[in-house]
Design a protein around this motif. Structure first.
Motif, PDB file in Angstrom:
ATOM      1  N   PRO A   1     -81.158  27.439   1.430  1.00  0.00           N
ATOM      2  CA  PRO A   1     -79.979  27.406   0.560  1.00  0.00           C
ATOM      3  C   PRO A   1     -79.384  25.998   0.501  1.00  0.00           C
ATOM      4  CG  PRO A   1     -79.847  29.250   2.115  1.00  0.00           C
ATOM      5  CD  PRO A   1     -80.997  28.401   2.543  1.00  0.00           C
ATOM      6  N   ALA A   2     -78.976  25.612  -0.688  1.00  0.00           N
ATOM      7  CA  ALA A   2     -78.354  24.293  -0.846  1.00  0.00           C
ATOM      8  C   ALA A   2     -77.004  24.276  -0.151  1.00  0.00           C
ATOM      9  CB  ALA A   2     -78.186  23.990  -2.338  1.00  0.00           C
ATOM     10  N   ALA A   3     -76.634  23.115   0.377  1.00  0.00           N
ATOM     11  CA  ALA A   3     -75.325  22.987   1.022  1.00  0.00           C
ATOM     12  C   ALA A   3     -74.241  23.249  -0.012  1.00  0.00           C
ATOM     13  CB  ALA A   3     -75.163  21.600   1.619  1.00  0.00           C
ATOM     14  N   SER A   4     -73.356  24.167   0.289  1.00  0.00           N
ATOM     15  CA  SER A   4     -72.327  24.539  -0.677  1.00  0.00           C
ATOM     16  C   SER A   4     -71.215  23.509  -0.681  1.00  0.00           C
ATOM     17  CB  SER A   4     -71.747  25.917  -0.327  1.00  0.00           C
ATOM     18  OG  SER A   4     -70.943  25.830   0.818  1.00  0.00           O
ATOM     19  N   THR A   5     -70.571  23.405  -1.853  1.00  0.00           N
ATOM     20  CA  THR A   5     -69.427  22.503  -1.939  1.00  0.00           C
ATOM     21  C   THR A   5     -68.292  23.015  -1.067  1.00  0.00           C
ATOM     22  OG1 THR A   5     -68.675  23.686  -3.906  1.00  0.00           O
ATOM     23  CG2 THR A   5     -70.032  21.739  -4.256  1.00  0.00           C
ATOM     24  N   THR A   6     -68.244  24.343  -0.885  1.00  0.00           N
ATOM     25  CA  THR A   6     -67.196  24.907  -0.037  1.00  0.00           C
ATOM     26  C   THR A   6     -67.356  24.431   1.391  1.00  0.00           C
ATOM     27  OG1 THR A   6     -67.036  26.866  -1.445  1.00  0.00           O
ATOM     28  CG2 THR A   6     -66.141  27.040   0.785  1.00  0.00           C
ATOM     29  N   ASP A   7     -68.603  24.385   1.892  1.00  0.00           N
ATOM     30  CA  ASP A   7     -68.835  23.894   3.252  1.00  0.00           C
ATOM     31  C   ASP A   7     -68.301  22.472   3.400  1.00  0.00           C
ATOM     32  OD1 ASP A   7     -69.978  26.224   4.011  1.00  0.00           O
ATOM     33  OD2 ASP A   7     -72.044  25.545   3.783  1.00  0.00           O
ATOM     34  N   ALA A   8     -68.639  21.621   2.452  1.00  0.00           N
ATOM     35  CA  ALA A   8     -68.185  20.239   2.517  1.00  0.00           C
ATOM     36  C   ALA A   8     -66.668  20.171   2.414  1.00  0.00           C
ATOM     37  CB  ALA A   8     -68.826  19.422   1.400  1.00  0.00           C
ATOM     38  N   TYR A   9     -66.103  21.050   1.592  1.00  0.00           N
ATOM     39  CA  TYR A   9     -64.667  21.041   1.369  1.00  0.00           C
ATOM     40  C   TYR A   9     -63.905  21.420   2.634  1.00  0.00           C
ATOM     41  CZ  TYR A   9     -60.313  21.942  -1.151  1.00  0.00           C
ATOM     42  OH  TYR A   9     -59.018  21.904  -1.599  1.00  0.00           O
ATOM     43  N   ASN A  10     -64.481  22.299   3.439  1.00  0.00           N
ATOM     44  CA  ASN A  10     -63.808  22.786   4.641  1.00  0.00           C
ATOM     45  C   ASN A  10     -63.929  21.833   5.818  1.00  0.00           C
ATOM     46  OD1 ASN A  10     -62.805  25.130   3.543  1.00  0.00           O
ATOM     47  ND2 ASN A  10     -64.642  26.309   3.984  1.00  0.00           N
ATOM     48  N   GLN A  11     -64.697  20.780   5.684  1.00  0.00           N
ATOM     49  CA  GLN A  11     -64.883  19.843   6.776  1.00  0.00           C
ATOM     50  C   GLN A  11     -63.828  18.749   6.736  1.00  0.00           C
ATOM     51  OE1 GLN A  11     -68.851  18.444   6.311  1.00  0.00           O
ATOM     52  NE2 GLN A  11     -69.809  20.375   6.881  1.00  0.00           N
ATOM     53  N   SER A  12     -63.463  18.266   7.908  1.00  0.00           N
ATOM     54  CA  SER A  12     -62.556  17.136   7.976  1.00  0.00           C
ATOM     55  C   SER A  12     -63.261  15.909   7.407  1.00  0.00           C
ATOM     56  CB  SER A  12     -62.141  16.874   9.430  1.00  0.00           C
ATOM     57  OG  SER A  12     -61.592  15.585   9.560  1.00  0.00           O
ATOM     58  N   PRO A  13     -62.590  15.162   6.514  1.00  0.00           N
ATOM     59  CA  PRO A  13     -63.241  13.967   5.959  1.00  0.00           C
ATOM     60  C   PRO A  13     -63.475  12.900   7.006  1.00  0.00           C
ATOM     61  CG  PRO A  13     -60.931  14.056   5.322  1.00  0.00           C
ATOM     62  CD  PRO A  13     -61.250  15.382   5.976  1.00  0.00           C
ATOM     63  N   GLU A  14     -62.743  12.978   8.113  1.00  0.00           N
ATOM     64  CA  GLU A  14     -62.910  11.972   9.150  1.00  0.00           C
ATOM     65  C   GLU A  14     -64.065  12.283  10.093  1.00  0.00           C
ATOM     66  OE1 GLU A  14     -59.983  13.505   8.642  1.00  0.00           O
ATOM     67  OE2 GLU A  14     -58.847  11.927   7.620  1.00  0.00           O
ATOM     68  N   THR A  15     -64.230  13.548  10.468  1.00  0.00           N
ATOM     69  CA  THR A  15     -65.189  13.898  11.510  1.00  0.00           C
ATOM     70  C   THR A  15     -66.257  14.890  11.083  1.00  0.00           C
ATOM     71  OG1 THR A  15     -63.864  15.756  12.334  1.00  0.00           O
ATOM     72  CG2 THR A  15     -63.363  13.569  13.217  1.00  0.00           C
ATOM     73  N   GLY A  16     -66.057  15.583   9.970  1.00  0.00           N
ATOM     74  CA  GLY A  16     -66.993  16.629   9.579  1.00  0.00           C
ATOM     75  C   GLY A  16     -66.760  17.944  10.307  1.00  0.00           C
ATOM     76  N   VAL A  17     -65.819  17.970  11.232  1.00  0.00           N
ATOM     77  CA  VAL A  17     -65.513  19.189  11.979  1.00  0.00           C
ATOM     78  C   VAL A  17     -64.644  20.104  11.125  1.00  0.00           C
ATOM     79  CG1 VAL A  17     -64.338  20.105  14.019  1.00  0.00           C
ATOM     80  CG2 VAL A  17     -65.681  18.010  14.194  1.00  0.00           C
ATOM     81  N   ARG A  18     -64.928  21.406  11.162  1.00  0.00           N
ATOM     82  CA  ARG A  18     -64.126  22.355  10.406  1.00  0.00           C
ATOM     83  C   ARG A  18     -62.826  22.646  11.164  1.00  0.00           C
ATOM     84  NH1 ARG A  18     -68.271  26.593   7.496  1.00  0.00           N
ATOM     85  NH2 ARG A  18     -69.814  25.029   6.870  1.00  0.00           N
ATOM     86  N   THR A  19     -61.704  22.495  10.469  1.00  0.00           N
ATOM     87  CA  THR A  19     -60.400  22.592  11.126  1.00  0.00           C
ATOM     88  C   THR A  19     -59.531  23.700  10.571  1.00  0.00           C
ATOM     89  OG1 THR A  19     -59.411  21.053   9.543  1.00  0.00           O
ATOM     90  CG2 THR A  19     -60.415  20.092  11.528  1.00  0.00           C
ATOM     91  N   GLY A  20     -60.092  24.564   9.721  1.00  0.00           N
ATOM     92  CA  GLY A  20     -59.263  25.580   9.092  1.00  0.00           C
ATOM     93  C   GLY A  20     -58.293  25.000   8.089  1.00  0.00           C
TER      94      GLY A  20
END
Length: 346
Positions: free
Chosen positions: A24-43
């Motif tokens: 599956p292609a990486a979803s834009t939602t996955d990228a959207y939910n990641q911190s722009p600084e670290t890539g960690v998901r922060t809710g």
């Protein structure tokens, strides 16, 4: 055997390519939910550094939803209150595809709490909002600013200085003049009280005995329950918001009570400047509000592209005690602006 071994690398390449095609292609939602600084998901939580004359401090924000075209930044009341009174927005806006941001202003709840009293001035708060806007990537194509109570003062001031960044403005439960608010409290709201109760409140205020539990008791039963939020019991969000209030900021800017303004904001008045606001603007009030509903409806006639929503059963927290009018009107306005409308009949 040798022929089979020679063919093995080719088979592996083909297999890897096939697996890549089926992944599956990486979803834009996955990228959207990641911190722009670290890539960690922060809710959706981001701590944003804000530069001030007293140094750099961090303010707390939290994103709910995902819509690149509609992003609503919420400015809470107080000053010195917090985002919790907005929690009911989660029951309405995400289902309509509206992205919004909680935000504790500097000195409030989850944000840093510096002690320099020179920070608690309206112009500095305006520049704080601008820095938050930039950090969150909000712009004229998607940025809606909603300010409630003190947040309505802040939203008005922001629009007067930076409205080129806005797509829409919502001033919720706030007048455009603190002197007019004080007059309304004295001449209308006070007269609705039992004269004996009012006399006792005035006597406590004259002594400046604002920490007297009796003062809070009288205001809660005769003012807050009538004009701040009419639900009984109060929502848990409001029960949590009050103890977390930064009383230092609140008292310095607002004064010791919602029953009129006596702090640094006492002379704030932008009535004459409302025509300078050109972006689509919604003013919201409640018939039982601490603020004058007629004044808030009038404000919509003074800005260049104004719409008015007066919640018939609402108080100062109309988003709680008149949700059946507050949220359909708010949503209709936002979607109307997104569709190119400048005014809405609500």
């Amino acid at each position: 055997m040798r022929s089979s071994l020679l063919r093995l690398p080719v088979f592996c390449v083909v297999l890897a390519a096939a697996m890549a095609c089926n992944k599956p292609a990486a979803s834009t939602t996955d990228a959207y939910n990641q911190s722009p600084e670290t890539g960690v998901r922060t809710g959706g939580v981001r701590m944003i550094p804000v530069k001030t004359p007293s140094g750099t401090f961090n303010v707390w924000t939290k994103r709910v939803g995902n819509n690149p075209k509609i992003k609503v930044l919420l400015l809470h009341g107080g000053p010195g209150a917090n985002h919790t009174p907005f929690e009911c927005f989660e029951s309405y806006l995400p289902a309509e595809g509206i992205e919004f941001y909680y935000y504790d202003q500097l000195g409030s709840m989850n944000s840093d709490h510096p002690t320099d009293s020179t920070l608690w001035e309206t112009p500095r708060f305006v520049e704080e909002v601008e820095q938050v806007r930039q950090a969150l990537g909000l712009n004229k194509d998607n940025f809606y600013l909603l300010g409630h109570s003190w947040g309505g003062i802040l939203a008005t001031e922001y629009a007067l200085k930076h409205q080129q960044n806005l797509k829409g403005l919502i001033i919720s439960n706030m007048m455009s003049s603190c002197p007019d608010y004080g007059k309304y409290a004295d001449e209308v709201l006070a007269k609705q009280m039992d004269p004996k109760v009012l006399a006792e409140i005035r006597a406590i205020e004259a002594r400046k005995d604002f920490n007297n539990p009796r003062y809070t008791e009288l205001l809660m039963g005769n003012f807050y329950n009538e004009h701040f939020c009419r639900l009984k019991p109060w929502p848990n969000a409001l029960d949590r918001a009050f103890p977390a209030l930064n009383a230092t900021i609140y008292t310095l800017m607002q004064g010791p009570s919602e029953f009129g303004i006596s702090g640094r904001l006492a002379n704030w008045d932008r009535r004459a400047d409302l025509p300078k606001i050109t972006v689509p603007t919604l003013t919201i009030g409640g018939n039982h509000d601490t603020m004058d509903p007629k004044h808030m409806a009038w404000m919509a006639t003074q800005v260049q592209n104004g719409s008015s929503l007066i919640c018939p059963d609402g108080s100062h927290c109309s988003m709680w005690d008149d949700q059946s009018h507050y949220f359909p009107g708010l949503i209709k306005f936002i979607k109307g602006v997104d569709a190119g409308q400048t005014k809405s009949i609500l």
